[in-house]
Design a protein around this motif. Structure first.
Motif, PDB file in Angstrom:
ATOM      1  N   PHE A 205       8.470   2.411 -42.760  1.00 22.74           N
ATOM      2  CA  PHE A 205       7.043   2.671 -42.929  1.00 22.74           C
ATOM      3  C   PHE A 205       6.221   1.970 -41.849  1.00 22.74           C
ATOM      4  O   PHE A 205       6.641   0.977 -41.257  1.00 22.74           O
ATOM      5  N   TYR A 206       5.057   2.507 -41.637  1.00 21.50           N
ATOM      6  CA  TYR A 206       4.055   1.898 -40.765  1.00 21.50           C
ATOM      7  C   TYR A 206       2.713   2.033 -41.466  1.00 21.50           C
ATOM      8  O   TYR A 206       2.605   2.683 -42.518  1.00 21.50           O
ATOM      9  N   VAL A 207       1.682   1.431 -40.905  1.00 24.59           N
ATOM     10  CA  VAL A 207       0.345   1.484 -41.501  1.00 24.59           C
ATOM     11  C   VAL A 207      -0.641   2.028 -40.481  1.00 24.59           C
ATOM     12  O   VAL A 207      -0.685   1.553 -39.339  1.00 24.59           O
ATOM     13  N   THR A 208      -1.390   3.003 -40.909  1.00 28.64           N
ATOM     14  CA  THR A 208      -2.464   3.533 -40.082  1.00 28.64           C
ATOM     15  C   THR A 208      -3.795   3.101 -40.691  1.00 28.64           C
ATOM     16  O   THR A 208      -4.073   3.411 -41.860  1.00 28.64           O
ATOM     17  N   LYS A 209      -4.586   2.384 -39.925  1.00 24.26           N
ATOM     18  CA  LYS A 209      -5.875   1.917 -40.441  1.00 24.26           C
ATOM     19  C   LYS A 209      -6.814   3.092 -40.684  1.00 24.26           C
ATOM     20  O   LYS A 209      -6.734   4.113 -39.992  1.00 24.26           O
ATOM     21  N   PRO A 210      -7.667   2.968 -41.675  1.00 26.67           N
ATOM     22  CA  PRO A 210      -8.638   4.046 -41.940  1.00 26.67           C
ATOM     23  C   PRO A 210      -9.482   4.330 -40.700  1.00 26.67           C
ATOM     24  O   PRO A 210      -9.797   3.415 -39.922  1.00 26.67           O
ATOM     25  N   LYS A 211      -9.834   5.565 -40.523  1.00 32.66           N
ATOM     26  CA  LYS A 211     -10.634   5.947 -39.364  1.00 32.66           C
ATOM     27  C   LYS A 211     -11.993   5.255 -39.384  1.00 32.66           C
ATOM     28  O   LYS A 211     -12.673   5.244 -40.402  1.00 32.66           O
ATOM     29  N   GLY A 212     -12.353   4.654 -38.284  1.00 36.15           N
ATOM     30  CA  GLY A 212     -13.632   3.949 -38.171  1.00 36.15           C
ATOM     31  C   GLY A 212     -13.596   2.536 -38.727  1.00 36.15           C
ATOM     32  O   GLY A 212     -14.655   1.888 -38.820  1.00 36.15           O
ATOM     33  N   PHE A 213     -12.416   2.028 -39.092  1.00 27.03           N
ATOM     34  CA  PHE A 213     -12.338   0.676 -39.642  1.00 27.03           C
ATOM     35  C   PHE A 213     -12.671  -0.352 -38.564  1.00 27.03           C
ATOM     36  O   PHE A 213     -12.172  -0.285 -37.444  1.00 27.03           O
ATOM     37  N   GLN A 214     -13.533  -1.303 -38.928  1.00 25.03           N
ATOM     38  CA  GLN A 214     -13.881  -2.407 -38.035  1.00 25.03           C
ATOM     39  C   GLN A 214     -13.962  -3.694 -38.841  1.00 25.03           C
ATOM     40  O   GLN A 214     -14.340  -3.687 -40.021  1.00 25.03           O
ATOM     41  N   LYS A 215     -13.602  -4.782 -38.187  1.00 30.28           N
ATOM     42  CA  LYS A 215     -13.701  -6.071 -38.863  1.00 30.28           C
ATOM     43  C   LYS A 215     -15.168  -6.424 -39.102  1.00 30.28           C
ATOM     44  O   LYS A 215     -16.053  -6.061 -38.322  1.00 30.28           O
ATOM     45  N   MET A 216     -15.381  -7.163 -40.178  1.00 29.21           N
ATOM     46  CA  MET A 216     -16.723  -7.572 -40.562  1.00 29.21           C
ATOM     47  C   MET A 216     -17.004  -8.970 -40.021  1.00 29.21           C
ATOM     48  O   MET A 216     -16.120  -9.839 -40.030  1.00 29.21           O
ATOM     49  N   ALA A 217     -18.222  -9.190 -39.543  1.00 28.55           N
ATOM     50  CA  ALA A 217     -18.610 -10.514 -39.039  1.00 28.55           C
ATOM     51  C   ALA A 217     -18.994 -11.405 -40.210  1.00 28.55           C
ATOM     52  O   ALA A 217     -19.984 -11.128 -40.906  1.00 28.55           O
ATOM     53  N   LEU A 218     -18.226 -12.465 -40.443  1.00 25.22           N
ATOM     54  CA  LEU A 218     -18.477 -13.335 -41.591  1.00 25.22           C
ATOM     55  C   LEU A 218     -19.845 -14.007 -41.509  1.00 25.22           C
ATOM     56  O   LEU A 218     -20.516 -14.202 -42.525  1.00 25.22           O
ATOM     57  N   ASN A 219     -20.287 -14.351 -40.322  1.00 26.89           N
ATOM     58  CA  ASN A 219     -21.538 -15.100 -40.173  1.00 26.89           C
ATOM     59  C   ASN A 219     -22.789 -14.235 -40.342  1.00 26.89           C
ATOM     60  O   ASN A 219     -23.895 -14.769 -40.481  1.00 26.89           O
ATOM     61  N   THR A 220     -22.633 -12.928 -40.363  1.00 26.90           N
ATOM     62  CA  THR A 220     -23.810 -12.062 -40.493  1.00 26.90           C
ATOM     63  C   THR A 220     -23.686 -11.061 -41.648  1.00 26.90           C
ATOM     64  O   THR A 220     -24.655 -10.353 -41.942  1.00 26.90           O
ATOM     65  N   ALA A 221     -22.562 -10.982 -42.279  1.00 27.72           N
ATOM     66  CA  ALA A 221     -22.349 -10.005 -43.339  1.00 27.72           C
ATOM     67  C   ALA A 221     -23.198 -10.323 -44.564  1.00 27.72           C
ATOM     68  O   ALA A 221     -23.454 -11.495 -44.883  1.00 27.72           O
ATOM     69  N   THR A 222     -23.642  -9.300 -45.235  1.00 28.81           N
ATOM     70  CA  THR A 222     -24.430  -9.478 -46.455  1.00 28.81           C
ATOM     71  C   THR A 222     -23.491  -9.762 -47.639  1.00 28.81           C
ATOM     72  O   THR A 222     -22.266  -9.614 -47.533  1.00 28.81           O
ATOM     73  N   ARG A 223     -24.104 -10.118 -48.752  1.00 26.81           N
ATOM     74  CA  ARG A 223     -23.312 -10.433 -49.942  1.00 26.81           C
ATOM     75  C   ARG A 223     -22.528  -9.197 -50.407  1.00 26.81           C
ATOM     76  O   ARG A 223     -21.341  -9.293 -50.750  1.00 26.81           O
ATOM     77  N   ASP A 224     -23.176  -8.040 -50.435  1.00 18.54           N
ATOM     78  CA  ASP A 224     -22.498  -6.824 -50.868  1.00 18.54           C
ATOM     79  C   ASP A 224     -21.356  -6.458 -49.926  1.00 18.54           C
ATOM     80  O   ASP A 224     -20.308  -5.967 -50.370  1.00 18.54           O
ATOM     81  N   GLU A 225     -21.559  -6.686 -48.648  1.00 24.56           N
ATOM     82  CA  GLU A 225     -20.485  -6.380 -47.683  1.00 24.56           C
ATOM     83  C   GLU A 225     -19.287  -7.305 -47.895  1.00 24.56           C
ATOM     84  O   GLU A 225     -18.123  -6.867 -47.833  1.00 24.56           O
ATOM     85  N   LEU A 226     -19.556  -8.586 -48.150  1.00 20.38           N
ATOM     86  CA  LEU A 226     -18.460  -9.534 -48.360  1.00 20.38           C
ATOM     87  C   LEU A 226     -17.701  -9.224 -49.654  1.00 20.38           C
ATOM     88  O   LEU A 226     -16.497  -9.479 -49.755  1.00 20.38           O
ATOM     89  N   LEU A 227     -18.390  -8.679 -50.633  1.00 20.25           N
ATOM     90  CA  LEU A 227     -17.722  -8.344 -51.896  1.00 20.25           C
ATOM     91  C   LEU A 227     -16.742  -7.187 -51.743  1.00 20.25           C
ATOM     92  O   LEU A 227     -15.924  -6.950 -52.646  1.00 20.25           O
ATOM     93  N   THR A 228     -16.807  -6.466 -50.634  1.00 17.08           N
ATOM     94  CA  THR A 228     -15.840  -5.384 -50.411  1.00 17.08           C
ATOM     95  C   THR A 228     -14.493  -5.910 -49.939  1.00 17.08           C
ATOM     96  O   THR A 228     -13.514  -5.158 -49.929  1.00 17.08           O
ATOM     97  N   ILE A 229     -14.449  -7.195 -49.544  1.00 18.39           N
ATOM     98  CA  ILE A 229     -13.170  -7.793 -49.149  1.00 18.39           C
ATOM     99  C   ILE A 229     -12.315  -7.940 -50.408  1.00 18.39           C
ATOM    100  O   ILE A 229     -12.730  -8.574 -51.378  1.00 18.39           O
ATOM    101  N   PRO A 230     -11.120  -7.361 -50.451  1.00 17.72           N
ATOM    102  CA  PRO A 230     -10.338  -7.349 -51.695  1.00 17.72           C
ATOM    103  C   PRO A 230      -9.931  -8.730 -52.207  1.00 17.72           C
ATOM    104  O   PRO A 230      -9.627  -8.878 -53.387  1.00 17.72           O
TER     105      PRO A 230
END
Length: 277
Positions: A205-230
């Motif tokens: 097996f291999y893993v293909t990242k979702p299309k358009g996936f980008q890392k989130m900036a911890l220092n600027t991310a909002t609370r709702d955005e950080l809650l999407t981190i599993p």
């Protein structure tokens, strides 16, 4: 000569002696019951019937592989010591008997014995029906066609050496929790998956990242955005925002892991989703 207490004791003792002698005399003089002899022929017939059934069961022959005849089994089947010795010498040379003709050729049994016992011979199916047998191909020699583990079914996961029904189910459950793997290393965190099995997983097996996936900036991310981190929950996100504000932003990951209840053991996986840039 005796006081009143001693006199009462002697009186009680005398009464007990009288009672004991009376019981003994009654037991000796009681007439004995007459011995009655009943007809036990009915029970004897039942016993004879049970003995007959046990004898028939003991003499019944069940299907067996003639390659594994022991001394006791050979004696019960009527083989002589010489015939058994020939069979054992043949088997000790790491050779196999695959037909009744082979058995007679090796042991030298008579045709009469062979005709009466050979119907009970039971050889493996790969001997009796060789066309039905599939050639076994070791896992290491099998052709591997890798696919995205995010679209793999449970049966496809179980096809990997080392993955059974329980482990494949946990992999799918982890995949659902993460909303899909974004890196193959996330599979290693599944409970019960060993290093050797992980090597096989990477082959299949291999893993293909979702299309358009980008890392989130911890220092600027909002609370709702950080809650999407599993790997984050409400408490941890609130603590991260609090520490980020106090520190005017996180300068490095060493400061991040100092946050209350931060799962440091999952830092490598969290870094798949977050960046400090």
């Amino acid at each position: 000569m005796f006081n009143r207490k001693q006199q009462r004791g002697i009186f009680v003792l005398l009464i007990l002696l009288v009672i004991s002698f009376a019981v003994y005399a009654y037991a000796v003089t009681r007439p004995l019951e007459k011995l009655v002899v009943e007809d036990v022929s009915v029970f004897q017939s039942q016993i004879d019937s049970l003995k007959l059934v046990a004898s028939q069961k003991r003499n019944k022959i069940y299907p067996f592989n003639p390659n594994y005849i022991t001394d006791y089994r050979g004696y019960a089947l009527g083989l002589s010591e010489e015939e058994l010795a020939r069979l054992h010498r043949f088997r000790e040379s790491d050779k196999w008997i695959n037909s009744k003709q082979d058995f007679q050729k090796v042991t030298g049994v008579t045709d009469q014995w062979l005709d009466s016992i050979s119907p009970y011979f039971k050889f493996p199916e790969w001997v009796t029906n060789p066309k039905k047998q599939k050639t076994f191909v070791p896992f290491k020699d099998r052709k591997v066609v890798a696919k995205d583990i995010n679209s793999a079914s449970q049966d496809e996961l179980k096809a990997v050496y080392g993955i059974g029904p329980a482990l494949s189910g946990r992999i799918i459950k982890e995949r659902e929790f993460l909303n899909g793997f974004i890196h193959i290393k996330q599979v290693r965190g599944v409970y019960g998956l060993t290093d050797s099995t992980m090597i096989q997983v990477k082959k299949h097996f291999y893993v293909t990242k979702p299309k358009g996936f980008q890392k989130m900036a911890l220092n600027t991310a909002t609370r709702d955005e950080l809650l999407t981190i599993p790997y984050f929950n409400d408490y941890l996100v609130d603590q991260l925002i609090k520490q980020r504000t106090l520190r005017d932003g996180f300068a490095n990951w060493d400061k991040v892991v100092l946050t209350s209840r931060f799962p440091e053991e999952k830092l490598e996986l969290i870094q798949l989703y977050l960046t400090l840039d």
